[in-house]
Design a protein around this motif. Structure first.
Motif, PDB file in Angstrom:
ATOM      1  N   PRO A 123       0.808  -1.225   0.000  1.00 30.40           N
ATOM      2  CA  PRO A 123       0.000   0.000   0.000  1.00 30.40           C
ATOM      3  C   PRO A 123       0.837   1.270   0.000  1.00 30.40           C
ATOM      4  CG  PRO A 123       0.212  -0.799   2.225  1.00 30.40           C
ATOM      5  CD  PRO A 123       0.891  -1.820   1.337  1.00 30.40           C
ATOM      6  N   ASN A 124       0.210   2.352  -0.419  1.00 30.79           N
ATOM      7  CA  ASN A 124       0.754   3.689  -0.213  1.00 30.79           C
ATOM      8  C   ASN A 124      -0.421   4.649  -0.072  1.00 30.79           C
ATOM      9  OD1 ASN A 124       2.719   5.483   0.373  1.00 30.79           O
ATOM     10  ND2 ASN A 124       3.409   5.786  -1.725  1.00 30.79           N
ATOM     11  N   ILE A 125      -0.213   5.708   0.687  1.00 38.82           N
ATOM     12  CA  ILE A 125      -1.268   6.665   0.987  1.00 38.82           C
ATOM     13  C   ILE A 125      -0.884   8.028   0.415  1.00 38.82           C
ATOM     14  CG2 ILE A 125      -0.311   7.190   3.274  1.00 38.82           C
ATOM     15  CD1 ILE A 125      -4.055   6.924   2.682  1.00 38.82           C
ATOM     16  N   LEU A 126      -1.829   8.670  -0.253  1.00 36.25           N
ATOM     17  CA  LEU A 126      -1.610   9.999  -0.815  1.00 36.25           C
ATOM     18  C   LEU A 126      -2.733  10.917  -0.373  1.00 36.25           C
ATOM     19  CD1 LEU A 126      -0.684   9.005  -4.474  1.00 36.25           C
ATOM     20  CD2 LEU A 126       0.889   9.668  -2.664  1.00 36.25           C
ATOM     21  N   SER A 127      -2.423  12.184  -0.255  1.00 34.08           N
ATOM     22  CA  SER A 127      -3.416  13.192   0.086  1.00 34.08           C
ATOM     23  C   SER A 127      -3.532  14.159  -1.085  1.00 34.08           C
ATOM     24  CB  SER A 127      -2.978  13.949   1.338  1.00 34.08           C
ATOM     25  OG  SER A 127      -3.829  15.031   1.584  1.00 34.08           O
ATOM     26  N   TYR A 128      -4.781  14.473  -1.463  1.00 36.25           N
ATOM     27  CA  TYR A 128      -5.008  15.419  -2.550  1.00 36.25           C
ATOM     28  C   TYR A 128      -6.290  16.183  -2.263  1.00 36.25           C
ATOM     29  CZ  TYR A 128      -5.713  17.299  -7.231  1.00 36.25           C
ATOM     30  OH  TYR A 128      -5.911  18.134  -8.295  1.00 36.25           O
ATOM     31  N   LYS A 129      -6.145  17.505  -2.180  1.00 38.37           N
ATOM     32  CA  LYS A 129      -7.282  18.396  -1.947  1.00 38.37           C
ATOM     33  C   LYS A 129      -8.146  17.944  -0.766  1.00 38.37           C
ATOM     34  CE  LYS A 129      -7.556  20.295  -6.578  1.00 38.37           C
ATOM     35  NZ  LYS A 129      -8.410  20.638  -7.715  1.00 38.37           N
TER      36      LYS A 129
END
Length: 159
Positions: A123-129
């Protein structure tokens, strides 16, 4: 402390936990809730993200007994630790990564016959807006990674 430093610290902790066991690793790292467990493999940690005053990480978790039962049910050869056959779990820290509490499963494998029935991993986690996106890899029944054929298709997923 920046998130890169925390990820490096977590990777070191996971490495030490995989090499050492029991009380020694817990005393050295003070990991409390996210310590060594017999028959459990945790790997593939995501980037560490900070939300408010808490840090979050996601990883692949494989449990020996779950996999042994699954292999018997599907009439497969059982090998432990398996390269696949994981679920996505998460952990949280409120002290800059010194102590981690496992939050439980975030994404579990699908039912037999689905695209993600064999494993959900890396997994990987990203944040956008202001929204968070958990990306991961999934494979279905019969996946063996030996040659290209339909059973070895790999899916990139988002939750």
């Amino acid at each position: 402390m920046n998130t890169m430093k925390i990820k490096q610290q977590l990777l070191f902790q996971l490495f030490v936990l995989s090499v050492f066991s029991g009380i020694f690793a817990q005393e050295v790292l003070n990991v409390n809730e996210l310590g060594p467990e017999s028959g459990v493999v945790r790997r593939d940690p995501s980037d560490v993200i900070k939300v408010g005053n808490k840090y979050y990480v996601y990883y692949t978790k494989m449990v020996h007994e779950d996999e042994k039962e699954r292999a018997e049910r599907m009439n497969l050869r059982f090998v432990y630790p398996a390269g696949y056959h994981g679920d996505i779990y998460g952990a949280v820290s409120d002290d800059e990564g010194r102590n981690w509490l496992e939050m439980g499963p975030m994404v579990k494998r699908g039912q037999q016959g689905t695209f993600d029935s064999n494993s959900c991993f890396t997994p990987n986690i990203l944040s956008y807006k202001g929204k968070y996106y958990l990306y991961y890899t999934a494979v279905g029944d019969g996946f063996d990674n030996l040659k290209y054929e339909d059973k070895n298709r790999t899916a990139i997923c988002v939750a």
